[in-house]
Write an enzyme that holds these catalytic residues in place. Sequence first.
Site, PDB file in Angstrom:
ATOM      1  N   PRO A  24      55.386  66.713   1.950  1.00 56.15           N
ATOM      2  CA  PRO A  24      56.442  67.071   2.901  1.00 56.15           C
ATOM      3  C   PRO A  24      57.792  67.102   2.192  1.00 56.15           C
ATOM      4  O   PRO A  24      58.029  66.340   1.245  1.00 56.15           O
ATOM      5  CB  PRO A  24      56.396  65.927   3.934  1.00 56.15           C
ATOM      6  CG  PRO A  24      55.040  65.324   3.781  1.00 56.15           C
ATOM      7  CD  PRO A  24      54.680  65.472   2.334  1.00 56.15           C
ATOM      8  N   LYS A  25      58.657  67.996   2.636  1.00 52.42           N
ATOM      9  CA  LYS A  25      60.021  68.020   2.100  1.00 52.42           C
ATOM     10  C   LYS A  25      60.907  67.233   3.051  1.00 52.42           C
ATOM     11  O   LYS A  25      61.015  67.553   4.232  1.00 52.42           O
ATOM     12  CB  LYS A  25      60.533  69.457   1.970  1.00 52.42           C
ATOM     13  CG  LYS A  25      61.877  69.537   1.268  1.00 52.42           C
ATOM     14  CD  LYS A  25      62.361  70.966   1.127  1.00 52.42           C
ATOM     15  CE  LYS A  25      63.642  71.011   0.301  1.00 52.42           C
ATOM     16  NZ  LYS A  25      64.702  70.139   0.837  1.00 52.42           N
ATOM     17  N   TRP A  26      61.557  66.210   2.512  1.00 49.80           N
ATOM     18  CA  TRP A  26      62.323  65.274   3.329  1.00 49.80           C
ATOM     19  C   TRP A  26      63.793  65.670   3.380  1.00 49.80           C
ATOM     20  O   TRP A  26      64.370  66.104   2.385  1.00 49.80           O
ATOM     21  CB  TRP A  26      62.182  63.855   2.781  1.00 49.80           C
ATOM     22  CG  TRP A  26      60.753  63.458   2.592  1.00 49.80           C
ATOM     23  CD1 TRP A  26      60.039  63.446   1.429  1.00 49.80           C
ATOM     24  CD2 TRP A  26      59.841  63.054   3.608  1.00 49.80           C
ATOM     25  NE1 TRP A  26      58.746  63.054   1.652  1.00 49.80           N
ATOM     26  CE2 TRP A  26      58.593  62.798   2.989  1.00 49.80           C
ATOM     27  CE3 TRP A  26      59.957  62.876   4.994  1.00 49.80           C
ATOM     28  CZ2 TRP A  26      57.473  62.384   3.706  1.00 49.80           C
ATOM     29  CZ3 TRP A  26      58.844  62.457   5.703  1.00 49.80           C
ATOM     30  CH2 TRP A  26      57.621  62.212   5.062  1.00 49.80           C
TER      31      TRP A  26
END
Length: 356
Positions: A24-26
């Site tokens: 996931p890209k935070w």
Amino acid sequence: MPPLRPMLAKASKDLPAGDFLYEPKWDGLRCLVFRDGDTIELLGRNEKPLTRFFPEVVGYLLEQLPPHCVIDGELLIATKSGLDFDRLSQRIQSTAEQVEQLAQSASASLMVFDLLALGDKDLRAEPLAERRRLLLESFGQLQSPLHLTPATVDGAVAQEWYDRFQGSGFDGVMAKPLEGTYAEDKRTQIKVKHHQTADCVVAGYRVHPEGGVTSLLLGLYEDAAEDGAEPQLQPVGLCSGFSASQRRTLAAELTDYEEGGHALHPWPDLTHAVLHSGPQGMEGRNKAWAAAISGEWVPLRCELVVELTYENFTSERFRQAARFVRWRPDKSPTECRFDQVDHPPPPEYETLFPEA
């Protein structure tokens, strides 16, 4: 130990297939962590020192990290409604006294996703697959508010994450070559960010120094109140990025909506502050919004609806300027509500961030 710059990513519209590790890209602040015995140093993008702004994170790291290591991750602030980037931004603009208060009221977390050194061994020349194996082996038992990022080599799982994890601080999906070494300051990774659409009311515009429109000022109506009160229009940010020809065309299209803009505008206090006293007198969300639009501002009758694309909607506003798609003459302004940009956290959020 420092200086060291984090590895970067280039944007893509689609997830790549192949030998990648997907994560996931935070929506947070990039942070390299250096530990040497009792010394912890936090370093952001462009070697920006972050240590003094996150004293609580330093404490967590001293408790849980091996005595000598370098890790790569993302500073986050988890709330019940999702990750809050505005509070992170507030932290790095605060005095020492304010930092201490904010560390108590809105404690930060760290999401770890790479291992650059362990003990006396520099791991940057190792492939990501090996760095991930060592990361799991040495950091697999991290306790909240330190976290090890979820990751998968299954492209179908990554696509499902991308489709389902929208908003609430989930920015998209990262794809990192499993055989890739850690290339400082190089865009060798891939990021696939969400681009969503929304319809907003145009409440005014800012004049470009060379003439025409530089930004549209956007609003959304609150959801209907239970007491039957009339929903209010709230400022949510800007739409910009126009070419010189578009700026002139927009100015001509908006002229007819200027008459009555001052007298009938739903934000009289904000209008007064922007036009006469600037953003210093504003508070809360309106202060940040007013700071972004300080300049010559022309209020309009709130009758126009615009369709736009955006990446992040947090703290009831567009964090970056949205992009113009088209006018929506078929839509009523009162149809432009917050419910179209509300994306509740996915079910996994509470498990990932029990500190929220």
